[in-house]
Design an enzyme around this catalytic site. Structure first.
Site, PDB file in Angstrom:
ATOM      1  N   THR A 122       0.808  -1.226   0.000  1.00 35.39           N
ATOM      2  CA  THR A 122       0.000   0.000   0.000  1.00 35.39           C
ATOM      3  C   THR A 122       0.838   1.272   0.000  1.00 35.39           C
ATOM      4  OG1 THR A 122      -0.086   0.136   2.424  1.00 35.39           O
ATOM      5  CG2 THR A 122      -1.753  -1.232   1.329  1.00 35.39           C
ATOM      6  N   ASP A 216      18.185   1.760  -1.533  1.00 32.87           N
ATOM      7  CA  ASP A 216      17.748   1.657  -0.145  1.00 32.87           C
ATOM      8  C   ASP A 216      18.909   2.054   0.758  1.00 32.87           C
ATOM      9  OD1 ASP A 216      17.240   0.497   2.536  1.00 32.87           O
ATOM     10  OD2 ASP A 216      15.448  -0.323   1.586  1.00 32.87           O
ATOM     11  N   ASP A 219      19.718  -0.357   3.804  1.00 30.61           N
ATOM     12  CA  ASP A 219      20.332  -1.617   3.399  1.00 30.61           C
ATOM     13  C   ASP A 219      21.771  -1.418   2.962  1.00 30.61           C
ATOM     14  OD1 ASP A 219      18.223  -3.258   3.976  1.00 30.61           O
ATOM     15  OD2 ASP A 219      17.412  -3.282   1.941  1.00 30.61           O
TER      16      ASP A 219
END
Length: 226
Positions: A122, A216, A219
């Site tokens: 979402t 990211d 990460d």
């Protein structure tokens, strides 16, 4: 397919949005950081240099008070010192990458935590956990999170602080990289919050990734990317 409309950010520059000077040095640092083939140690090393610049710029937006000291010659120097009541708040986990530089600049500073995760389907941000100083409503807050894309996570974190009584004008959001969509979302909702960032990207793609982007951040910083 019609390209999505990218909101203009010029009206926020210098008021709500503070962009680091776009020098050749900063561009060179970003070149290493953005390189998908950069070794992790290079990513972390160069990102830390930019984070230090951001922390220093964020601190410059905080209040100061007069402070007189005596120099080694015995003369008086009319200086300044940071006003009391500063704390950092990191958005777990990527925001924790910015804690080291903050502690170097402000040893002993209190640092609170907010855990917000974005649903990959979402794209909505959900709040899971907070640990903040009990007197945070009386403090000036440096909110730390390196990436602001849609602005959902930033809005959730700012709502936590506002619900606890922190005035908008007492919050400086220190951010590594953002896009016009995120800037507009936050500045329209919280116009007195100041945002300090090193780069404003072109836009978001259909998957809410920044273009040209950085990947990211968490990460890559912590070494958990594929």
């Amino acid at each position: 397919m019609t390209a999505p409309t990218v909101p203009p950010i010029e009206k926020y520059l210098g008021t709500s949005l503070h962009l680091l000077p776009q020098t050749a040095q900063l561009r060179a640092l970003h070149t290493v950081i953005r390189d998908r083939d950069a070794p992790r140690e290079d990513f972390v090393r160069y990102a830390r240099r930019v984070i230090r610049m951001l922390i220093e710029a964020g601190m410059d937006l905080l209040p100061f008070e007069p402070c007189e000291v005596r120099t080694p010659t015995g003369a008086a120097y009319q200086g300044l010192r940071f006003a009391s009541g500063l704390c950092g708040v990191t958005v777990v986990r990527a925001g924790e990458s910015m804690e080291g530089e903050l502690r170097d600049v402000c040893p002993g500073i209190r640092i609170g935590k907010i855990l917000i995760q974005r649903d990959e389907t979402t794209k909505e941000a959900r709040l899971y956990y907070t640990a903040l100083p009990a007197d945070i409503a009386r403090r000036h807050v440096l909110l730390l999170d390196p990436v602001m894309a849609t602005g959902g996570t930033a809005l959730s974190a700012l709502k936590v602080l506002r619900d606890l009584g922190v005035p908008e004008e007492n919050i400086v959001f220190v951010n590594f990289i953002t896009v016009p969509e995120g800037v507009a979302a936050v500045c329209e909702r919280y116009p007195r919050v100041r945002i300090v960032t090193s780069a404003v990207e072109e836009r978001l793609n259909e998957d809410a990734w920044m273009l040209p982007g950085i990947g990211d951040f968490g990460d890559r910083w912590f070494g958990t990317d594929a």
